[in-house]
Design a protein around this motif. Structure first.
Motif, short mmCIF file in Angstrom:
data_model
loop_
_atom_site.label_atom_id
_atom_site.label_comp_id
_atom_site.label_asym_id
_atom_site.label_seq_id
_atom_site.Cartn_x
_atom_site.Cartn_y
_atom_site.Cartn_z
N VAL A 183 -27.33 34.17 8.42
CA VAL A 183 -27.84 34.82 7.22
C VAL A 183 -28.89 33.90 6.60
O VAL A 183 -28.58 32.74 6.28
N VAL B 215 -30.27 39.16 8.19
CA VAL B 215 -28.97 38.98 8.82
C VAL B 215 -29.11 39.17 10.32
O VAL B 215 -29.64 40.19 10.78
N VAL C 189 -33.75 38.67 2.33
CA VAL C 189 -32.48 38.46 3.03
C VAL C 189 -32.59 38.97 4.47
O VAL C 189 -33.04 40.09 4.71
N THR D 183 -18.96 37.38 6.72
CA THR D 183 -20.34 37.78 6.49
C THR D 183 -20.45 38.84 5.40
O THR D 183 -21.36 38.80 4.56
N ASP D 184 -19.52 39.80 5.37
CA ASP D 184 -19.57 40.82 4.33
C ASP D 184 -19.43 40.20 2.94
O ASP D 184 -20.07 40.67 1.98
N LEU E 95 -22.81 38.64 2.07
CA LEU E 95 -23.77 39.66 1.68
C LEU E 95 -23.42 40.25 0.33
O LEU E 95 -24.30 40.64 -0.44
N LEU F 291 -24.95 38.00 -2.19
CA LEU F 291 -26.41 38.11 -2.24
C LEU F 291 -26.88 39.42 -2.85
O LEU F 291 -27.97 39.49 -3.43
N ASP F 292 -26.08 40.48 -2.71
CA ASP F 292 -26.49 41.80 -3.16
C ASP F 292 -26.65 41.82 -4.68
O ASP F 292 -25.69 41.74 -5.43
#
Length: 332
Positions: free
Chosen positions: A44, A31, A29, A13-14, A17, A20-21
């Protein structure tokens, strides 16, 4: 905009993200840790501009989320959000021009299935065309063109040629060949029945000047097929279904099949040859121009680093073409 729903294993997941960041075209977004049960993981969700969707999906696939988790997308019909509006403005290109390659790959794969629905629509369309030929009705001919479902398989051939996927090409051509063979055979049986009942005879097709174009292919038939193939592929990749209806009306594949069946039943062999030629010219023209159109679209989106799905042991995969994964704001 598209809404993407991603199920990610907790340990990935990190990384999701991180993609996406700050990525171009991404907004809204959300989560939900541990929310997914099958497959298990984190949920997500986010909105993304069509122009950036293909690149983002490929980056998510590179994280193996297509096998370890899940990736799903749907169109956003209404979005009242300044954040989403800015994301669309920052994304490269224009949304109507964007090609979501994985979406196209899945669509053409589905269109190569030789289903009962495909056969039923093609048989009905061919019989309507045959009746239009018998009664000299251009309106029925146009109706048969609209009903015919064959363009999906033609688009699959184009995509298979672009991707170098022999299996997809063979499946699509088999679907077209089987479909038209069944449709012509059923229509021929009906035409022979009509002749046995005395409803039609060899003179039935005389004086039908309005529809003679079906059995008299010329250079303009090929030109129209080229234009229709390009327009059809554009309408499929851009999701313009209304434009696709116009493509159906412009090509004479189904009418040629209907005329062929009637001509065989009445022993008009010159018309049989003309119908076969018209059918071949239209399909060939659409395949040529459709493939060229996809080549142009691929070249255009490569300018922005958008990646194209290539064949692999697990289906289409992203190949790097220009920019790296996850275009960032200011990369253009």
């Amino acid at each position: 905009m598209l809404h993407l729903r991603v199920i990610s294993p907790s340990e990935r997941t990190d990384e999701v993200l991180g993609l996406l960041d700050g990525a171009v075209g991404v907004a809204n977004v959300v989560v939900l840790h541990g929310a997914a049960r099958s497959p298990k993981g984190d949920l997500v969700e986010f909105d993304i501009a069509r122009e950036a969707a293909s690149e983002m999906i490929d980056c998510l696939r590179d994280l193996d989320l297509d096998t370890l988790g899940s990736i799903a997308g749907e169109r956003v019909d209404l979005s009242v959000s300044e954040v989403a509006a800015r994301a669309e403005e920052e994304a490269p290109g224009h949304g109507d021009d964007a090609v979501i390659w994985d979406e196209l790959a899945q669509r053409v794969e589905d269109d190569t299935e030789l289903s009962w629905a495909f056969l039923a629509f093609l048989v009905i369309a061919t019989q309507i065309a045959a009746v239009g030929v018998i009664v000299n009705s251009p309106i029925l001919i146009v109706g048969a063109m609209v009903l015919g479902p064959e363009f999906g398989a033609v688009a699959a051939v184009c995509f298979g040629l672009l991707r170098g996927d022999r299996h997809l090409i063979v499946r699509a051509l088999r679907t077209l060949l089987t479909g038209f063979t069944v449709a012509i055979a059923v229509t021929l049986a009906c035409a022979l029945t009509f002749r046995a009942l005395g409803w039609i005879d060899p003179g039935t097709l005389r004086g039908h000047e309005e529809i003679e174009f079906i059995v008299k292919p010329d250079r303009w038939s090929f030109v129209v097929a080229l234009l229709a193939g390009a327009a059809g592929v554009l309408s499929v990749t851009a999701g313009k279904s209304s434009a696709l209806v116009g493509v159906f009306i412009s090509v004479t594949t189904v009418p040629a099949a209907g005329y062929l069946a009637v001509a065989v039943a009445l022993g008009r062999w010159a018309d049989v040859a003309g119908s076969v030629t018209q059918l071949a010219v239209n399909i060939a023209g659409m395949v040529i121009s459709g493939t060229v159109t996809l080549l142009v679209q691929r070249a255009y989106w490569e300018r922005f680093g958008v990646r194209f799905p290539a064949r692999g042991p697990r289906g289409p995969r992203g190949l790097e073409r220009g920019g790296g994964p996850g275009l960032r704001r200011g990369d253009r």
